[in-house]
Design an enzyme around this catalytic site. Structure first.
Site, PDB file in Angstrom:
ATOM      1  CD  GLU A  69      -0.905  39.360   7.715  1.00 14.55           C
ATOM      2  OE1 GLU A  69      -1.901  39.529   6.982  1.00 14.55           O
ATOM      3  OE2 GLU A  69      -0.947  39.484   8.947  1.00 14.55           O
ATOM      4  CG  HIS A 108     -15.474  23.060 -15.527  1.00 11.34           C
ATOM      5  ND1 HIS A 108     -15.659  22.302 -16.668  1.00 11.34           N
ATOM      6  CD2 HIS A 108     -15.556  22.214 -14.474  1.00 11.34           C
ATOM      7  CE1 HIS A 108     -15.878  21.040 -16.300  1.00 11.34           C
ATOM      8  NE2 HIS A 108     -15.815  20.963 -14.975  1.00 11.34           N
ATOM      9  CE  LYS A 131      -3.443  46.127  11.330  1.00 10.55           C
ATOM     10  NZ  LYS A 131      -3.456  45.380  12.586  1.00 10.55           N
TER      11      LYS A 131
HETATM   12  O1  PA5 Z   1      -2.259  38.199  11.264  1.00 12.96           O
HETATM   13  C1  PA5 Z   1      -2.222  39.374  11.592  1.00 12.96           C
HETATM   14  O2  PA5 Z   1      -1.506  39.782  12.505  1.00 12.96           O
HETATM   15  C2  PA5 Z   1      -3.113  40.405  10.918  1.00 12.96           C
HETATM   16  O3  PA5 Z   1      -3.693  39.950   9.759  1.00 12.96           O
HETATM   17  C3  PA5 Z   1      -4.205  40.836  11.872  1.00 12.96           C
HETATM   18  O4  PA5 Z   1      -4.993  39.737  12.222  1.00 12.96           O
HETATM   19  C4  PA5 Z   1      -5.105  41.918  11.278  1.00 12.96           C
HETATM   20  O5  PA5 Z   1      -4.327  42.967  10.796  1.00 12.96           O
HETATM   21  C5  PA5 Z   1      -6.060  42.434  12.339  1.00 12.96           C
HETATM   22  O6  PA5 Z   1      -5.323  42.896  13.428  1.00 12.96           O
HETATM   23  P1  PA5 Z   1      -5.958  43.027  14.855  1.00 12.96           P
HETATM   24  O7  PA5 Z   1      -6.399  41.647  15.293  1.00 12.96           O
HETATM   25  O8  PA5 Z   1      -4.883  43.591  15.705  1.00 12.96           O
HETATM   26  O9  PA5 Z   1      -7.130  43.941  14.734  1.00 12.96           O
END
Ligand code: PA5
Length: 462
Positions: A290, A319, A431
């Site tokens: 990410e 394996h 989202k």
């Molecule tokens: O790293 C990130 O920003 C995302 O993966 C968020 O953790 C995830 O989308 C959840 O978002 P939030 O903590 O705002 O609910």
């Protein structure tokens, strides 16, 4: 606490053009020093609070106080969250709590609650979990940086209704919130409905937040020694001060991954030889993917980039996937993690099965380490680059250090890959589309646009 063995990354060792030369590393040094200087400048300006998390003593004291109170009151704790709001807790809990922790009786858990992390909105899992728990004896940590993520909000609504049916308005005393200090639905609920809450510091994104209340609160409630976790990160930060690649394990690891990427190896496998680190790979996979998988570079040019992290487990995947790593396309590098096991099991003395006598006098831990050394060497001998991160033990300190190292490595890698490691526009787009399809107010134009597109595509289904 952590040693980085990069012998098998070197071209003259693995005898392949996929290997890295010391002169290639040297050629990166000027750029690395610039990235280092830029990170330090931004840190001084307060733009990179991730650096300072291990030193946030006051917040930790507040977390400890609430954690001890709540940890003594309940038999089960459920974390409601997703992605960066859940993966760190799962990873650290798996690494540091006993494997069958949730099956221990309360005394064996030092009076602490069992820990469950609901990192999805699969109705079957939610139902199964709630059916298994007693609402009177269960508390929840609802964790969402934005305070609006639909999966977490959905989990929260269901959990609150379940609690309310059993304990009425008292449910407020069974729910803790961790969210943005100012914005979002959760913050509003904290302010208007009396829920206790903690803030996710500004500038710390979900995947970088395990060393904030996001991870520390549920982990401390479940009995993890969060002070030692942070002490490990703080101590290891000393080793991450140097601007020089060959002196700074986080920078070196990032640079080796970057060079591997430029040599046609976009796939990066993380393969710990420890069951307890298996969930750690999930946490790292999100952090790496990410943060670095981006379409737009720092200078604004559109040029998609990003390594693809893959999770594997030693020795199990020897394996399974290792055949592909050994002989398949030369498009991946492997990072092993080894741990010197304190809690080892000796094999029995010879038992009258001559073919197995070679195991007598050795231990299961030795076998696991031998498997890793064998796999690393075999890959290297096939010209396949690999790194081994050696952990002297698996303790709160070493896990804290490993988390911190990977976080700094990711920030630094952002500079090498020329992307902003702190944003996630792709996640946000997903989202928005989900909000639109679920009819959230304010998203009707996105909904129309998406539905028009879906309708314009002729479905082909067999
Ligand atoms: O790293 C990130 O920003 C995302 O993966 C968020 O953790 C995830 O989308 C959840 O978002 P939030 O903590 O705002 O609910």
């Amino acid at each position: 606490m952590i040693r980085v063995d990069y012998t098998h990354m070197l071209a003259d060792v693995i005898g392949s053009d996929k290997g890295v030369t010391l002169s290639e590393l040297e050629a990166l040094s000027e750029r690395s020093e610039q990235i280092h200087a830029d990170l330090q400048r931004r840190r001084q300006r307060g733009e990179l609070p991730v650096y300072d998390l291990p030193f946030a003593k006051k917040v930790v004291e507040q977390i400890r106080q609430v954690a001890d109170e709540w940890g003594g009151r309940f038999d089960a704790l459920v974390v409601l969250g997703i992605g960066g709001s859940a993966l760190g807790t799962t990873a650290v809990a798996r690494a540091l709590l006993p494997g069958l922790y949730n099956q221990y009786d309360r005394a064996a858990r030092n009076g602490r609650p069992r820990l469950y992390v609901l990192d999805n909105v699969d109705p079957v899992s939610i139902k199964q979990l709630l059916n298994h728990l007693n609402p009177v004896d269960t508390c929840f940590c609802v964790i969402s940086k934005s305070g609006t993520t639909v999966e977490t909000m959905g989990q929260f609504l269901i959990a609150r209704q379940w609690l309310q049916a059993a304990v009425g308005d008292g449910c407020v005393d069974q729910i803790l919130l961790v969210t943005d200090p100012e914005k979002g639905v959760l913050r509003r609920l904290a302010e208007t409905q009396g829920y206790r809450s903690f803030a996710v510091p500004d500038g710390v994104g979900g995947r970088f937040s395990v060393l904030t209340a996001v991870g520390l609160l549920p982990l401390a409630i479940a009995g993890v020694d969060i002070e030692r976790l942070l002490a490990g990160a703080a101590a290891f930060s000393e080793r991450l001060q140097s601007p020089h690649l060959l002196e700074n394990p986080a920078y070196l690891n990032a640079a080796l991954h970057y060079l591997a990427y430029t040599k046609g190896m976009p796939i990066s496998v993380l393969m710990p030889y420890s069951d307890r680190l298996s969930d750690f790979s999930d946490w790292f996979r999100q952090l790496w993917a990410e943060s670095l998988g981006k379409k737009i570079r720092l200078d604004g040019r559109i040029d998609p980039v990003g390594p693809t992290p893959v999770k594997a487990l030693g020795a199990t995947d020897q394996h399974s996937q290792v055949q592909l790593y050994m002989e398949g396309p030369l498009d991946k590098m492997v990072t092993f993690i080894t741990v010197v096991t304190q809690d080892d099991i000796p094999f029995p003395d010879p038992v009258g099965i001559p073919e197995l006598d070679y195991l007598a006098g050795k231990t299961v831990g030795e076998l696991l380490l031998a498997e890793q050394r064998a796999t690393a060497a075999a890959l290297a001998r096939c010209g396949r680059p690999n790194i081994t991160l050696q952990l002297e033990s698996l303790t709160p300190e070493t896990i804290g250090a490993l988390i911190y190292m990977f976080e700094i490595q990711t920030l630094f890698a952002g500079g090498l890959f020329e992307v902003d490691p702190l944003d996630q526009p792709g996640v946000e787009a997903g989202k928005e589309y989900t909000y639109a399809l679920m009819g959230r107010p304010g998203f009707s134009s996105v909904r129309n646009e998406l539905e028009n597109w879906i309708e314009s595509v002729e479905p082909r289904i067999i």
